[in-house]
Design an enzyme around this catalytic site. Structure first.
Site, PDB file in Angstrom:
ATOM      1  CD  GLU A 110      43.531  48.002  57.353  1.00  0.00           C
ATOM      2  OE1 GLU A 110      43.744  48.553  58.447  1.00  0.00           O
ATOM      3  OE2 GLU A 110      43.590  48.577  56.264  1.00  0.00           O
ATOM      4  CE  LYS A 112      38.986  49.626  66.988  1.00  0.00           C
ATOM      5  NZ  LYS A 112      39.835  49.936  68.104  1.00  0.00           N
ATOM      6  CG  ASP A 114      43.759  47.068  72.426  1.00  0.00           C
ATOM      7  OD1 ASP A 114      43.481  48.279  72.324  1.00  0.00           O
ATOM      8  OD2 ASP A 114      43.387  46.361  73.386  1.00  0.00           O
ATOM      9  CE1 TYR A 219      45.317  53.437  61.378  1.00  0.00           C
ATOM     10  CE2 TYR A 219      46.247  51.629  62.649  1.00  0.00           C
ATOM     11  CZ  TYR A 219      45.644  52.865  62.598  1.00  0.00           C
ATOM     12  OH  TYR A 219      45.358  53.531  63.754  1.00  0.00           O
ATOM     13  CE  LYS A 306      36.209  48.487  70.629  1.00  0.00           C
ATOM     14  NZ  LYS A 306      35.754  49.755  71.035  1.00  0.00           N
ATOM     15  CB  CYS A 400      41.175  45.901 109.825  1.00  0.00           C
ATOM     16  SG  CYS A 400      42.585  46.128 108.744  1.00  0.00           S
ATOM     17  CB  CYS A 403      45.367  47.151 112.103  1.00  0.00           C
ATOM     18  SG  CYS A 403      43.735  47.870 111.840  1.00  0.00           S
ATOM     19  CB  CYS A 418      40.363  49.454 108.252  1.00  0.00           C
ATOM     20  SG  CYS A 418      41.592  49.729 109.529  1.00  0.00           S
ATOM     21  CB  CYS A 423      45.464  50.288 109.460  1.00  0.00           C
ATOM     22  SG  CYS A 423      45.423  48.746 108.560  1.00  0.00           S
TER      23      CYS A 423
HETATM   24  S1  IVH Z   1      41.724  53.312  60.652  1.00  0.00           S
HETATM   25  C1  IVH Z   1      40.220  57.386  59.578  1.00  0.00           C
HETATM   26  N1  IVH Z   1      42.780  50.909  60.987  1.00  0.00           N
HETATM   27  O1  IVH Z   1      41.268  52.109  66.269  1.00  0.00           O
HETATM   28  C2  IVH Z   1      40.820  56.065  59.875  1.00  0.00           C
HETATM   29  N2  IVH Z   1      42.351  52.220  62.917  1.00  0.00           N
HETATM   30  O2  IVH Z   1      38.697  52.811  67.422  1.00  0.00           O
HETATM   31  C3  IVH Z   1      41.006  55.840  61.296  1.00  0.00           C
HETATM   32  N3  IVH Z   1      43.042  51.168  65.007  1.00  0.00           N
HETATM   33  O3  IVH Z   1      41.806  55.571  66.276  1.00  0.00           O
HETATM   34  C4  IVH Z   1      41.664  54.657  61.758  1.00  0.00           C
HETATM   35  N4  IVH Z   1      43.817  49.312  64.128  1.00  0.00           N
HETATM   36  O4  IVH Z   1      43.805  54.022  66.800  1.00  0.00           O
HETATM   37  C5  IVH Z   1      42.330  52.024  61.589  1.00  0.00           C
HETATM   38  N5  IVH Z   1      43.733  48.801  61.135  1.00  0.00           N
HETATM   39  C6  IVH Z   1      43.305  49.903  61.722  1.00  0.00           C
HETATM   40  C7  IVH Z   1      43.365  50.075  63.114  1.00  0.00           C
HETATM   41  C8  IVH Z   1      42.861  51.252  63.681  1.00  0.00           C
HETATM   42  C9  IVH Z   1      43.633  49.984  65.245  1.00  0.00           C
HETATM   43  C10 IVH Z   1      42.649  52.135  66.045  1.00  0.00           C
HETATM   44  C11 IVH Z   1      42.990  53.575  65.748  1.00  0.00           C
HETATM   45  C12 IVH Z   1      41.685  54.285  65.783  1.00  0.00           C
HETATM   46  C13 IVH Z   1      40.878  53.394  66.683  1.00  0.00           C
HETATM   47  C14 IVH Z   1      39.397  53.608  66.542  1.00  0.00           C
END
Ligand code: IVH
Length: 663
Positions: A110, A112, A114, A219, A306, A400, A403, A418, A423
């Site tokens: 999946e 990840k 943010d 998820y 990552k 500076c 000032c 400074c 200032c």
């Molecule tokens: S699974 C036990 N799935 O990433 C399962 N996490 O770095 C735990 N996150 O704490 C999470 N997308 O906040 C999962 N598709 C995804 C995610 C995801 C973002 C975040 C989540 C987790 C953090 C860990």
């Protein structure tokens, strides 16, 4: 060996600070990649030197800390984090470990997202509660805010109690819109969509959260095996129940296939309407997941890949310096604008002169710029091989830029300063700091607005903020200031008077007193008056407060100008105290305790604070009145005396165990 132990301690301290900045302040001071590198270094040192094991190490604790604003909720099931992978080798190693334990498995891959992890519970088909991850064990009840996210169903057809987890995030478009608005209002900008989402979810007023256009992807179904056999099946179940799941997902048979999919998505990352910082790889079979189990921190059936922080090359057109509230001079690079991770970047941080010199960065150079986590990207290095002779070495200013006072460099500091307290830049930056989110949190009073009000002669000291309500006519005459903005500003200013002492202390901008020290001081002294009267000796007795900070605090409170400001703030009705932390009922409550010998886990100050929190009175000498003596290594006469007086004694191991129970 001493070196190793020192490094481990240093890494733990840094990582604790960074995870607090990330999770509580929503304002990380280092990029995620740096955090991960330090965490990996710590992890490998701890593996190599198990004698330094510490259950409180950041490697053992799911990151995140609970802030004080919302009701705390204990998660029924721990909210875990994920282990990280940075390349194919890491993923292969994960795959091998999985197959060794669970045999042949398939992976569901999946995006990840943010954002920030959220747990939502439904009871009897109705949305019941939303809780943040917090430290993984205890989160915050943010039900009222999460309820405002329009795509989250408020009723579902399933009547069983069900807990669902996912990510609340801010779409890129909402983020851009929000920051544009904040820029116009002169408010502090959010560093990235994740911080904006986290900041919005933690608004006490749900109407503000609602206005922030948040969304969520779901998820994870807790105890999914009640209904399905696979993780992909649980996502389908979520779809059918009306939850938004992320459509970009794929079941793969091999890690090679997973890697190919990751490559494919890396190219598509920037075209997504929301930020992702990697991919998550999960064992699909729930039975295999159970077999694999979890460590205390992360599941063994999933891993996060990552993405590397994006780096680009552009031209450094010029270098200019800015003046901070403490007078610190920071050099910045003006760049030929370039797109990094979805936003246009025209400026980058250069930190200080030593950094410019060490990296041999010249005006006109091609430079490598990175943006990760931070709002202001950073110049990583110059590319001297590309020079054509027109590049000019940078000469640091002698005075500076605001000032004109001569700049000063302290011997043991990398920055120039400074020193002129009058200032203009220092004045406006200090006021904006006072109003900033982590301090008094006055919406609508960012640096641009402060500068404008200062220029209009309405704002010269922080206490002038509380007189702005009387200046309606003059303020309405200012650019970009309508009646509504004025009323909102006044109401934010009035609300700020109720902030607890630690927020006020943070806002005063006393040297070395950031959010954490402010919290510790507020808890210890409870009132501003008590703190103002504390001696350097009393201050240094407080855990986490060193001598330099203590001297700085004393100097601040002894200064006539500062005294006048505090008196004025008080007269305006600004709160000057905080609620006392609830003392925990414990084995130590009401006992007079003496500590002796060397404790290895806690230093003396820490142990004292913890015991006091648990209701004990900690004294230094053993008398008939002593109830308990806790002893560490090489305890001497105090222990002997306790034994002679037949006073209860406790060794360090028993003490540590007890502390762990109470924590
Ligand atoms: S699974 C036990 N799935 O990433 C399962 N996490 O770095 C735990 N996150 O704490 C999470 N997308 O906040 C999962 N598709 C995804 C995610 C995801 C973002 C975040 C989540 C987790 C953090 C860990």
């Amino acid at each position: 060996m001493e070196e190793v132990q020192k490094r481990i301690e240093q890494l733990r301290t840094m990582l604790r600070k960074y995870s607090y900045e990330y999770y509580v302040n929503d304002a990380p001071s280092v990029p995620d990649s740096e955090y991960d590198t330090l965490m990996n270094e710590l992890r490998s040192l701890e593996q190599k030197y198990p004698q330094f094991h510490d259950p409180n190490s950041p490697t053992e604790i799911v990151n995140g800390t609970v802030s004080e604003k919302f009701e705390k909720i204990v998660h029924k099931r721990m909210m875990l984090s994920l282990g990280n992978a940075y390349n194919f080798e890491d993923l292969k190693a994960f795959d091998e470990a999985v197959r060794k334990e669970a045999g042949n498995v398939r992976y569901e891959v999946e995006l990840k997202i943010d954002g920030l992890a959220m747990s939502i519970t439904y009871i009897n088909g109705k949305f019941y509660q939303a809780v943040t991850r917090g430290d993984g064990e205890v989160g915050e009840d943010v039900t009222a805010n999460v309820r405002t996210i329009p795509t989250i169903p408020m009723t579902i057809s399933l009547k069983d109690e069900i807990e669902i987890r996912g990510e609340v995030y801010m779409p890129k478009s909402s983020f851009e819109e929000l920051n544009a608005k904040r820029l116009e209002n002169g408010e502090e900008l959010f560093a990235n969509p994740r911080n904006a989402a986290a900041g919005s979810v933690r608004q006490l007023d749900y109407r503000i959260a609602a206005s922030r256009k948040l969304d969520g992807f779901w998820y994870h179904v807790c105890d999914a095996e009640k209904w399905v056999d696979t993780h992909s099946g649980s996502l389908q179940m979520l779809d059918e129940l009306g939850f938004v799941t992320n459509p970009v997902r794929k079941v793969c048979d091999t890690m090679e296939e997973v890697w190919e999919h990751i490559q494919d998505m890396t190219g598509k990352r920037s075209s997504l309407p929301y930020e992702i910082d990697g991919m998550v790889i999960k064992v699909d079979s729930l039975q295999a997941q159970r077999q694999l189990g979890t460590t205390i921190r992360v599941p063994k059936w999933a891993i996060a890949y990552k993405f590397p922080a994006e780096e680009v090359v552009t031209k450094l057109e010029d270098i200019f310096v800015t003046v901070g509230r403490t007078g610190k001079i920071t050099p910045n690079a003006r760049l030929t604008p370039v797109r990094i991770a979805g936003t246009s970047v025209g400026f980058a941080q250069l930190h200080n002169l030593d950094n410019i010199t060490a990296k041999d960065i010249r005006i006109g150079d091609d430079v490598v710029v990175r943006k990760a986590g931070d709002i202001i990207p950073e110049v990583l290095r110059s590319l001297p091989e590309r020079r054509d002779g027109s590049q000019i070495p940078y000469e640091f200013p002698k005075v500076c830029p605001v000032c004109g006072s001569p700049l000063h460099k302290f011997e043991d500091e990398a920055h120039h300063y400074c020193l002129n307290t009058e200032c203009e830049a220092r004045i406006t930056e200090s006021i904006a700091h006072f109003a900033s989110r982590d301090a008094m949190n006055i919406e609508g009073l960012g640096i641009k607005r402060v500068e404008q009000l200062h220029q209009a002669g309405l704002l010269n000291h922080i206490d002038d903020i509380y007189n702005l309500k009387f200046e309606e006519e003059k303020i309405l005459a200012l650019d970009k200031m309508g009646k509504n903005s004025f009323l909102n500003l006044v109401s934010a200013i009035e609300n700020s008077k109720q902030n607890p002492l630690d927020k006020l202390l943070t806002g005063l901008g006393i040297k070395q007193v950031g959010e954490k020290a402010a919290k510790v001081l507020a808890q210890k002294f409870v009132t501003m008056e008590a703190l103002q009267n504390a001696t350097v000796e009393e201050l240094t007795k407080v855990n986490d407060i060193g001598e330099i900070t203590a001297i700085g605090l004393r100097a601040y409170f002894d200064d006539e100008h500062n005294k006048a400001i505090l008196t004025a703030l008080k007269a305006h009705g600004v709160r000057m105290d905080c609620d006392v932390a609830q003392q925990q009922e414990s084995y130590f409550t009401g006992k007079t305790v003496v500590l002796t010998g060397t404790l290895s886990k806690y230093d003396r100050k820490e142990a004292t604070e913890k015991l006091e929190q648990l209701g004990a009175k900690v004294t230094s000498s053993v008398t008939k009145k002593t109830d308990l003596v806790i002893y560490g290594e090489s305890a001497g006469s105090k222990l002997t005396k306790a034994q002679q007086l037949q006073i209860e004694t406790m060794d360090e191991e028993a003490f540590n165990e007890m502390m762990q129970e109470y924590e």
